[in-house]
Design a protein around this motif. Sequence first.
Motif, PDB file in Angstrom:
ATOM      1  N   LYS A  28     -84.024 116.282 -71.729  1.00 14.41           N
ATOM      2  CA  LYS A  28     -83.964 114.530 -71.432  1.00 14.41           C
ATOM      3  C   LYS A  28     -83.495 113.849 -72.672  1.00 14.41           C
ATOM      4  N   CYS A  30     -82.643 110.921 -74.733  1.00  8.19           N
ATOM      5  CA  CYS A  30     -82.753 109.235 -74.529  1.00  8.19           C
ATOM      6  C   CYS A  30     -83.152 108.793 -76.298  1.00  8.19           C
ATOM      7  N   CYS A  34     -89.983 105.374 -72.784  1.00 11.23           N
ATOM      8  CA  CYS A  34     -90.348 104.367 -72.342  1.00 11.23           C
ATOM      9  C   CYS A  34     -92.340 105.343 -71.824  1.00 11.23           C
ATOM     10  N   CYS A  37     -91.439 106.036 -68.057  1.00 10.39           N
ATOM     11  CA  CYS A  37     -89.936 107.161 -67.137  1.00 10.39           C
ATOM     12  C   CYS A  37     -90.700 107.638 -66.535  1.00 10.39           C
ATOM     13  N   ASN A 112     -79.860 101.567 -71.014  1.00 13.78           N
ATOM     14  CA  ASN A 112     -81.637 100.872 -71.797  1.00 13.78           C
ATOM     15  C   ASN A 112     -80.298  99.826 -73.031  1.00 13.78           C
TER      16      ASN A 112
HETATM   17  S1  SF4 Z   1     -86.492 104.892 -68.758  1.00 17.38           S
HETATM   18 FE1  SF4 Z   1     -87.131 104.886 -71.397  1.00 17.38          FE
HETATM   19  S2  SF4 Z   1     -87.502 107.104 -71.646  1.00 17.38           S
HETATM   20 FE2  SF4 Z   1     -86.817 107.441 -69.496  1.00 17.38          FE
HETATM   21  S3  SF4 Z   1     -84.505 107.884 -69.561  1.00 17.38           S
HETATM   22 FE3  SF4 Z   1     -84.336 105.076 -69.007  1.00 17.38          FE
HETATM   23  S4  SF4 Z   1     -84.790 104.419 -71.191  1.00 17.38           S
HETATM   24 FE4  SF4 Z   1     -85.381 106.314 -71.297  1.00 17.38          FE
END
Ligand code: SF4
Length: 316
Positions: A28, A30, A34, A37, A112
């Motif tokens: 994962k 990113c 978050c 998440c 995001n």
């Molecule tokens: S929710 Fe946040 S941490 Fe999860 S994939 Fe989306 S941007 Fe990335």
Amino acid sequence: MFQIMKAFGPVPSRRLGHSLGINNIPPKICTYSCVYCQLGNTINMQVERQNFYKAEELAREVKQKVREVKEKGEPIDYLTFVSDGEPTLDINLGREIELLKPLDIKIAVITNASLIWREDVREDLRKADWVSLKVDAGSKEIWRKVNRPHKSLELKAVLDEILQFASSFNREIITETMLIQGINDNCEEIGKITDFLAQLRPVKAYLAIPTRPPALKKIKAASESAINIAYQIFSQKLSNVEYLIGYEGNAFASTGKVEDDLLSITSVHPMREEAITELLKKANAEWAVVTRLVEQNKLTETEYQGKKFYARKLPR
Ligand code: SF4
């Protein structure tokens, strides 16, 4: 070996109807981690764009999946980049969109927006038909608490460039704001987000709460009254506000390869027990498939808000 499916679904989506998912990022990776998440904590946090898969290879897999789904008579409304991380980290995103255009299915990207200050990212996103941007905070402190961004990112640059992008994009922009109890669900923060969205004027501003198990167990969804107040504040300045707090339904499509379907869908979209039951019914398969995947440590079972969820086990 852990095999990543680059195309999955279609999954039912409140926003996009029957959405065939494209997973262009290995788990994962990113720019954010978050607190809510659904994929768990970020394994690799980075802001550099990278070549993860060959664009032609990814497009070939997606086209193959589209063929399989169409042969089954299932509809596809959108091809959606919704990844095991942030889809704009993929340096081939624009090329992939171009390769998929001949399928004549609308293309969506759920991002995001943290890299939107880069011209090459804006250029790639301009090729899509529909873009969803995450706006969870209007102030730096709350942004750091809720999205836990890469340390090199700046909220002001992200918000300024979202506006810049919107001025040059003539298709649909929607926004999503996830409300977390005790972090960004207070009137002051909601007011700041609203002021920003009022400048952006998205086609729709969604208010969401986590409906799947979050990365941090202690995280709680905003209460009903907090969501209601947020809705009232948003609606004072925005014309089209909607909740995104309901369940999408059980209309997950099956391509007949039930294990592949389960693993690819749950890698991005944890499924409720009853949704899996529906999918198994369509594929004439038994629950034993799920039990086996759990025993093999490929699927995990979690309880959240009284419901059982199944998610793809990610490599650590
Ligand atoms: S929710 Fe946040 S941490 Fe999860 S994939 Fe989306 S941007 Fe990335």
